[in-house]
Design an enzyme around this catalytic site. Structure first.
Site, PDB file in Angstrom:
ATOM      1  N   GLU A 276       0.839  -1.220   0.000  1.00  0.00           N
ATOM      2  CA  GLU A 276       0.000   0.000   0.000  1.00  0.00           C
ATOM      3  C   GLU A 276       0.862   1.253   0.000  1.00  0.00           C
ATOM      4  O   GLU A 276       0.524   2.258   0.639  1.00  0.00           O
ATOM      5  CB  GLU A 276      -0.961   0.029   1.193  1.00  0.00           C
ATOM      6  CG  GLU A 276      -2.047  -1.026   1.189  1.00  0.00           C
ATOM      7  CD  GLU A 276      -2.767  -1.186  -0.123  1.00  0.00           C
ATOM      8  OE1 GLU A 276      -2.803  -0.219  -0.927  1.00  0.00           O
ATOM      9  OE2 GLU A 276      -3.287  -2.280  -0.371  1.00  0.00           O
TER      10      GLU A 276
HETATM   11  C1  LIG Z   1       2.683  -9.815   0.131  1.00  0.00           C
HETATM   12  C2  LIG Z   1       2.457  -8.729  -0.872  1.00  0.00           C
HETATM   13  C3  LIG Z   1       1.162  -8.413  -1.254  1.00  0.00           C
HETATM   14  C4  LIG Z   1       0.942  -7.413  -2.210  1.00  0.00           C
HETATM   15  N1  LIG Z   1      -0.337  -7.184  -2.650  1.00  0.00           N
HETATM   16  C5  LIG Z   1      -0.522  -6.376  -3.721  1.00  0.00           C
HETATM   17  C6  LIG Z   1      -1.808  -6.268  -4.354  1.00  0.00           C
HETATM   18  O1  LIG Z   1      -2.790  -6.885  -3.929  1.00  0.00           O
HETATM   19  N2  LIG Z   1      -1.924  -5.484  -5.447  1.00  0.00           N
HETATM   20  C7  LIG Z   1      -0.869  -4.802  -5.968  1.00  0.00           C
HETATM   21  O2  LIG Z   1      -1.033  -4.118  -6.973  1.00  0.00           O
HETATM   22  N3  LIG Z   1       0.366  -4.868  -5.396  1.00  0.00           N
HETATM   23  C8  LIG Z   1       0.559  -5.656  -4.302  1.00  0.00           C
HETATM   24  N4  LIG Z   1       1.805  -5.772  -3.737  1.00  0.00           N
HETATM   25  C9  LIG Z   1       2.896  -4.967  -4.275  1.00  0.00           C
HETATM   26  C10 LIG Z   1       3.355  -3.854  -3.349  1.00  0.00           C
HETATM   27  O3  LIG Z   1       2.365  -2.841  -3.282  1.00  0.00           O
HETATM   28  C11 LIG Z   1       4.714  -3.341  -3.851  1.00  0.00           C
HETATM   29  O4  LIG Z   1       5.660  -4.376  -3.587  1.00  0.00           O
HETATM   30  C12 LIG Z   1       5.112  -2.032  -3.235  1.00  0.00           C
HETATM   31  O5  LIG Z   1       4.285  -0.991  -3.679  1.00  0.00           O
HETATM   32  C13 LIG Z   1       6.578  -1.657  -3.535  1.00  0.00           C
HETATM   33  O6  LIG Z   1       6.868  -1.759  -4.905  1.00  0.00           O
HETATM   34  P1  LIG Z   1       8.160  -2.605  -5.364  1.00  0.00           P
HETATM   35  O7  LIG Z   1       8.089  -3.931  -4.689  1.00  0.00           O
HETATM   36  O8  LIG Z   1       8.263  -2.564  -6.828  1.00  0.00           O
HETATM   37  O9  LIG Z   1       9.386  -1.842  -4.712  1.00  0.00           O
HETATM   38  P2  LIG Z   1      10.180  -0.620  -5.387  1.00  0.00           P
HETATM   39  O10 LIG Z   1       9.208   0.387  -5.887  1.00  0.00           O
HETATM   40  O11 LIG Z   1      11.183  -1.156  -6.313  1.00  0.00           O
HETATM   41  O12 LIG Z   1      10.908  -0.010  -4.091  1.00  0.00           O
HETATM   42  C14 LIG Z   1      12.161  -0.506  -3.584  1.00  0.00           C
HETATM   43  C15 LIG Z   1      12.655   0.478  -2.520  1.00  0.00           C
HETATM   44  O13 LIG Z   1      12.912   1.751  -3.134  1.00  0.00           O
HETATM   45  C16 LIG Z   1      12.148   2.774  -2.489  1.00  0.00           C
HETATM   46  N5  LIG Z   1      11.685   3.750  -3.496  1.00  0.00           N
HETATM   47  C17 LIG Z   1      11.100   3.489  -4.686  1.00  0.00           C
HETATM   48  N6  LIG Z   1      10.822   4.644  -5.322  1.00  0.00           N
HETATM   49  C18 LIG Z   1      11.227   5.642  -4.532  1.00  0.00           C
HETATM   50  C19 LIG Z   1      11.208   7.066  -4.626  1.00  0.00           C
HETATM   51  N7  LIG Z   1      10.679   7.701  -5.678  1.00  0.00           N
HETATM   52  N8  LIG Z   1      11.725   7.785  -3.614  1.00  0.00           N
HETATM   53  C20 LIG Z   1      12.236   7.167  -2.529  1.00  0.00           C
HETATM   54  N9  LIG Z   1      12.295   5.831  -2.378  1.00  0.00           N
HETATM   55  C21 LIG Z   1      11.787   5.078  -3.361  1.00  0.00           C
HETATM   56  C22 LIG Z   1      10.983   2.065  -1.805  1.00  0.00           C
HETATM   57  O14 LIG Z   1      10.489   2.806  -0.688  1.00  0.00           O
HETATM   58  C23 LIG Z   1      11.639   0.740  -1.415  1.00  0.00           C
HETATM   59  O15 LIG Z   1      12.309   0.901  -0.188  1.00  0.00           O
HETATM   60  C24 LIG Z   1       2.047  -6.712  -2.757  1.00  0.00           C
HETATM   61  C25 LIG Z   1       3.341  -7.030  -2.337  1.00  0.00           C
HETATM   62  C26 LIG Z   1       3.549  -8.038  -1.438  1.00  0.00           C
HETATM   63  C27 LIG Z   1       4.985  -8.390  -1.080  1.00  0.00           C
END
Ligand SMILES: Cc1cc2nc3c(=O)[nH]c(=O)nc-3n(C[C@H](O)[C@H](O)[C@H](O)COP(=O)(O)OP(=O)(O)OC[C@H]3O[C@@H](n4cnc5c(N)ncnc54)[C@H](O)[C@@H]3O)c2cc1C
Length: 410
Positions: A276
């Site tokens: 989220e």
């Molecule tokens: C168990 C689980 C359930 C989930 N359920 C859903 C779901 O139902 N529907 C759905 O759509 N998604 C879902 N997700 C996805 C989840 O919302 C994302 O994993 C999350 O939004 C982070 O995206 P990412 O994993 O690509 O990390 P990234 O975006 O790659 O982030 C990696 C790191 O970089 C940081 N970062 C990234 N961009 C920036 C920025 N601009 N400035 C500063 N820091 C930054 C982040 O804070 C993080 O620490 C789920 C994930 C999990 C693990």
């Protein structure tokens, strides 16, 4: 909610799923989504996916994203839902925690396109999705509170029962009598209650915004809910992790053994700081959007309220310092260069939560109930004292963070 794709997590501007219009007004949807909570299961007759995708010719970035309702089963001639739509779960993730919740890779349109229906206007999908995302952010904050509460209850019960070390009477004492264990249990209780208070304040503001007859008052309440939502989400889930980890510590070796249940809470709460919108993204939302609400008036109202609470609770002196530190960091944020403000965003959110949480606990202590007074005093003396240090991390620390970040990148 189907937002995330392999290349598009925090940054939904990179989203690639696409939809094409059919003659009957429905759409054909194509693409892959990952990490979809309950993307597939057999607990209900149908699953209605809400999927973000792009229409042909849509503007680039987040301004070109639309929202589509995409059911697993489509209606047949007799009105039953038996026709399988062109979508499938291609795999289930193996996770650190929340293992009761299937997290799925979803594939749409392998066989000509999944039938989908537009929700709201074209290219306004992100705004539609945020109707749910804002509620979900508060709900995930409450997930942090709930797991913290469970960890606290378990740890307290264990600390009252487990006997080690000498007690005052000479025999082995319940470990809660040892000051260090008492400190851990109090920290767990105080952080959980502060996070709960912030979540409830957010929920009250949302409810009042809906019920308020005066539009100006309704707008103030909405803004307050908007300001508090990233704090409710990020602080509650951060402390959920801290509290669950302390819970393992209170249990000692048993905390590391699955049978006791403390380790499961630590694994389950870890995700709440990530999904989220990661807690880093919440801090960015707070600093770049929420502090600016009504030209900063929403923040000023919040600071005024905190100051009044801290002043009327003179016995919790550290709260006045916490609110003063928060106010000076807020003024810094208002005038800082955007990248400097971003570098201080996460400690600033924590500082906000400590000042807000502490003043809410102090308000609660006005009831005179001894337990509430003791918890509020512990919070002020032990947790809110970190506020001036955090304010320094926000101001002086932001510049060195940027410098250090550049060094790491190189
Ligand atoms: C168990 C689980 C359930 C989930 N359920 C859903 C779901 O139902 N529907 C759905 O759509 N998604 C879902 N997700 C996805 C989840 O919302 C994302 O994993 C999350 O939004 C982070 O995206 P990412 O994993 O690509 O990390 P990234 O975006 O790659 O982030 C990696 C790191 O970089 C940081 N970062 C990234 N961009 C920036 C920025 N601009 N400035 C500063 N820091 C930054 C982040 O804070 C993080 O620490 C789920 C994930 C999990 C693990």
């Amino acid at each position: 909610m189907n937002l995330t794709e392999p290349q598009a997590g925090s940054d939904l501007a990179l989203l690639r799923a696409r939809a094409e219009r059919n003659d009957d007004g429905s759409f054909r949807l194509f693409g892959q989504k990952i990490f979809i909570t309950y993307g597939e299961h057999d607990l209900s007759d149908n699953i209605v996916h809400l999927v973000l995708a792009r229409l042909p010719g849509a503007p680039p970035g987040t301004r070109g994203i639309s929202l589509f309702l995409t059911p697993k089963f489509l209606p047949d001639a007799s009105g039953g839902f038996t026709r399988r739509n062109d979508l499938r779960c291609a795999g289930i993730e193996h996770k650190l925690g929340v293992n009761g919740s299937p997290t799925c890779t979803m594939v749409y349109g392998d066989a000509g396109g999944a039938t989908a229906f537009l929700v709201g206007e074209e290219n306004k999908g992100l705004a539609c999705m945020f109707t749910m995302m804002n509620n979900a952010r508060l709900a995930v904050g409450l997930q942090g509170v709930a797991l913290a509460e469970r960890a606290t209850q378990q740890a307290l019960a264990y600390a009252r029962e487990r006997r080690q070390g000498r007690g005052e009477g000479g025999g082995a004492a319940p470990i809660v009598q040892h000051p260090d264990v008492a400190r851990m249990c109090l920290t767990m209780t105080a952080l959980t209650q502060a996070a709960r208070a912030i979540c409830y304040e957010t929920a009250v503001s949302l409810d009042r915004a809906k019920r308020e007859a005066d539009p100006a008052q309704a707008s103030r309440k909405r803004e307050r809910a908007g300001l508090l939502t990233p704090i409710a989400k990020a602080f509650s889930t951060d402390i959920g992790n801290e509290v669950a980890s302390l819970g393992v510590q209170v249990f000692g070796g048993m905390g590391f053994i699955e049978e006791a249940g403390a380790s499961q809470l630590l694994r389950d709460v870890r995700i709440a700081a990530i999904y989220e919108g990661t807690n880093g993204i919440q801090a960015i939302d707070l600093v770049t959007r929420k502090l600016k609400l009504s030209g900063g008036a929403a923040l000023t109202r919040e600071i005024d309220d905190m100051r009044a609470s801290a002043e009327s609770a003179a016995e919790f002196g550290a709260l006045r310092e916490a609110v003063a530190a928060f106010e000076s960091a807020s003024r810094f944020m208002e005038s800082a260069e955007p990248r400097v403000a971003l570098a201080g965003a996460t400690p600033y959110l924590r500082l906000f939560a400590l000042a807000r949480g502490g003043t809410l606990l102090a308000k609660g202590a006005a009831s005179g109930e001894p337990r509430r007074i003791a918890i509020a005093r512990f919070f002020a003396d032990n947790l809110a004292v970190a506020a001036p240090g955090l304010a320094k991390v926000v101001t002086a620390g932001a510049a060195s963070t940027l410098e250090g970040g550049a060094a790491l990148e190189a």
